[in-house]
Design an enzyme around this catalytic site. Structure first.
Site, PDB file in Angstrom:
ATOM      1  N   ASP A 490      50.003  36.961  39.016  1.00  0.00           N
ATOM      2  CA  ASP A 490      49.151  36.797  38.318  1.00  0.00           C
ATOM      3  C   ASP A 490      48.423  35.402  38.966  1.00  0.00           C
ATOM      4  OD1 ASP A 490      48.391  36.686  35.291  1.00  0.00           O
ATOM      5  OD2 ASP A 490      48.480  34.436  35.193  1.00  0.00           O
ATOM      6  N   ASN A 498      37.351  30.728  35.067  1.00  0.00           N
ATOM      7  CA  ASN A 498      36.127  30.998  34.406  1.00  0.00           C
ATOM      8  C   ASN A 498      35.692  29.627  33.339  1.00  0.00           C
ATOM      9  OD1 ASN A 498      36.292  33.545  34.872  1.00  0.00           O
ATOM     10  ND2 ASN A 498      38.359  33.900  33.207  1.00  0.00           N
ATOM     11  N   ASP A 507      34.996  37.022  37.397  1.00  0.00           N
ATOM     12  CA  ASP A 507      35.631  38.964  37.972  1.00  0.00           C
ATOM     13  C   ASP A 507      35.415  39.196  39.750  1.00  0.00           C
ATOM     14  OD1 ASP A 507      35.038  39.344  34.945  1.00  0.00           O
ATOM     15  OD2 ASP A 507      33.394  40.243  34.972  1.00  0.00           O
ATOM     16  N   GLU A 534      44.157  38.837  33.755  1.00  0.00           N
ATOM     17  CA  GLU A 534      43.899  38.416  35.838  1.00  0.00           C
ATOM     18  C   GLU A 534      45.459  38.859  36.415  1.00  0.00           C
ATOM     19  OE1 GLU A 534      45.059  34.869  33.151  1.00  0.00           O
ATOM     20  OE2 GLU A 534      44.462  36.741  32.921  1.00  0.00           O
TER      21      GLU A 534
END
Length: 621
Positions: A490, A498, A507, A534
């Site tokens: 992860d 973000n 992304d 993620e």
């Protein structure tokens, strides 16, 4: 690369100085009386250059008697082991007196250390001026005119006991370009040992080049990759140049064709520059990797080397040398600029290999020309710096080409993995079509579902394919007691990333991590999956001990760290991942896919609780 460019410019200046300053070594030294060299039995090798004197005969009209009778003030001491008369159409006389201080006759070999001297006349004179021995040679005469059957111009001397002789030598170039000579006096035994050692050294050098040549020809024949063919041509030109430049080709291949020998050298040098330019343009892909103007400049200067062929066929050797030097220097400066752009701006790995190879050859050439001009002592090492530098360059470029081939193999392996996945999906579709021909709409939907196994954002397999492959791996373990490994990972603090950098940047992070993980895989049966926002999964088909699997997963963790993606919202300062690894040992208890996934997820949670950016593993019996 800026340093390499400066070294190349300095080398070109030194070459021009050596060509345009006639009698550079002689004009830099003092006038003086003839020097007498005392010969004893403990002198197996004696360099005569520092004891020799020279004078210029501008009209080339003097004979040996007239030259010997000229006043002492007209003679200049050489002082250096290597004698360079530069670019001059004059005849040049050198003299040195040898006194046999032993009580017996002595035999010596006078070796001029050059195979390319155009015209040379050697006179061995008694004190009263009568000639004791004589020889006329040079590479403008058939090889049979030489008194010694060796690649360089050499002469056997016989000096009676207690007597003194003067060695008077007249050198003149064909059209102004004088070659460097290193007059050395050997005993016959020492000369034989010198020739044997030299032959061994050159044999290793030529063998190395021949091996690289044959290897690249084999690769070209096997792969049809143009870069291997052009590199083979470049190495082949270097090999031919060495054989002609060092006199082996004239000695063994065409001893009765001196004119052809001189033309061949000029043509090979031009072909060498052309093949170098073509290889680097192909290897560095200059048509796509650098500005169009740089690519065109390299192509034009490389093609311009074809002009250098013409003077060679008109018997104008010096014109060929000057054209080679001028056009070649411009070509090398252009290629060096291209390498600099690739290394500095694009961090090109191919550019680094080419730059290191160029710098190695440039430094060797620079030291060689410093040795020619007398700034570096002449010895076995400095005499062969061009060969050493060219061999190092050939090996470095060979490593670069091999590295490029490995990159292509990696890309091919990735394509094979994708093809295998696509083939598996296609087989599933065909089975579905055979089982039910009447349900066309249902089969079409099923085909779309089977094709949709790839995550659109990252290019790795998606959650649907993961579930399928995990179930298959667990079933295989249950049936055959084979080992397996599942790793969940992860991205740490991804929401903060973000929030700070925006979702498009997030992304891109996911894409880079997926690529880094995929590049670490070593088997076609190992896969990377994106199973959540993620979150990624790695399913391994293993046969190694658990500690090796752990080391492999740790390498993947390091690969993500190695991306060095800045993350100000993370305590590590870069994007990192946490990983949970579960290993099912062979002969272990049966497990379900859910149990295996839950165990890996729990370990992932522990890794996050323990501070993130780490792997926590567990082996299940």
């Amino acid at each position: 690369m800026a340093l390499a460019a400066r070294l190349i410019r300095l080398m070109c200046m030194l070459m021009l100085a050596g060509a345009l300053l006639p009698g550079f070594g002689a004009e830099a030294a003092r006038r003086g009386q003839a020097i007498t060299v005392i010969l004893t039995d403990d002198q197996p090798e004696l360099q005569l250059g520092p004891s020799m004197q020279s004078r210029e005969d501008a009209g080339g009209r003097l004979d040996a008697t007239a030259a010997l009778a000229t006043p002492a003030a007209d003679w200049r001491a050489m002082r250096t082991a290597s004698i360079n008369f530069g670019f001059s159409t004059s005849a040049w006389w050198t003299r040195v007196t040898l006194r046999n201080a032993t009580g017996h006759d002595v035999e010596r070999i006078l070796d001029l250390g050059s195979s390319l001297l155009d015209h040379v006349d050697i006179h061995v004179l008694r004190p009263d001026g009568t000639q004791l021995q004589g020889m006329s040679g040079g590479d403008r005469l058939p090889f049979a005119h030489r008194s010694e059957n060796v690649r360089t111009i050499a002469m056997h001397l016989h000096i009676p006991a207690g007597q003194e002789v003067t060695v008077l030598m007249r050198c003149q170039s064909h059209d102004g370009l004088n070659e460097i000579i290193t007059p050395t006096l050997y005993t016959p035994q020492a000369f034989t040992a010198h020739v044997q050692l030299e032959t061994l050294a050159f044999g290793i050098y030529y063998g190395l080049l021949a091996t690289v040549l044959l290897y690249n020809l084999f690769l070209y024949a096997s792969t049809r990759q143009t870069v291997f063919g052009v590199y083979a041509a470049y190495v082949g030109c270097f090999l031919l140049w060495g054989l002609v430049f060092r006199g082996y080709a004239f000695q063994y291949w065409w001893p009765d064709s001196p004119n052809f020998n001189n033309q061949a050298l000029a043509v090979i040098v031009s072909a060498l520059y052309m093949s170098l330019g073509l290889f680097l343009m192909k290897y560095l892909d200059t048509a796509h990797s650098v500005p169009r103007a740089l690519h065109r400049f390299a192509a034009i200067t490389t093609a311009a080397q074809g002009l250098c062929f013409l003077p060679a066929f008109l018997n104008l050797y010096s014109a060929t040398f000057i054209l080679n030097s001028l056009i070649g220097s411009v070509e090398i400066i252009g290629l060096t600029t291209i390498i600099g752009v690739l290394v500095i701006q694009q961090k090109s790995k191919a550019g680094r290999y080419a730059g290191l190879a160029f710098a190695t050859l440039t430094i060797a050439a620079l030291l060689y020309y410093l040795r020619v001009l007398g700034f570096v002592p002449a010895n076995a090492l400095t005499d062969n710096l061009l060969q050493i530098g060219s061999a190092a360059e050939a090996l470095l470029l060979a490593f670069g080409v091999a590295d490029q081939m490995n990159t292509l193999k990696t890309a091919k392996l990735h394509a094979e993995r994708q093809a295998l996945a696509a083939q598996t999906a296609l087989n599933t579709q065909l089975e579905s079509l055979v089982s039910s021909r009447t349900a066309e709409l249902e089969m079409a939907n099923e085909r779309l579902a089977n094709l949709a196994i790839t995550d659109e954002l990252t290019g790795v397999y998606n959650r649907r394919q993961f579930n399928k492959d995990l179930a298959a791996a667990v079933a295989l373990h249950t049936r055959h007691q084979t080992p397996a490994a599942l790793c969940l990972l992860d991205v740490d603090h991804f929401k903060a990333y973000n929030d700070r950098y925006g979702h498009p940047a997030g992304d891109e992070v996911l894409r880079q991590i997926a690529t880094a993980l995929r590049q670490q895989l070593q088997r076609a049966s190992d896969h990377v999956y994106r199973v959540g926002g993620e979150e990624f999964a790695i399913l391994l088909d293993i046969n190694e001990p658990p500690d090796k699997v752990m080391r492999f997963i740790t390498q993947m963790l390091a690969a993500v760290q190695g991306l060095g993606i800045p993350h100000e919202g993370s305590p590590f300062g870069i994007v990192s991942v946490s990983m949970g690894l579960v290993i099912l040992k062979a002969q272990g208890a049966p497990r379900t896919a859910t149990e295996l996934y839950s165990a890996a997820d729990a370990l992932l949670y522990q890794a996050k609780q323990a501070g993130r950016n780490q792997v926590i593993s567990q082996t299940l019996d």
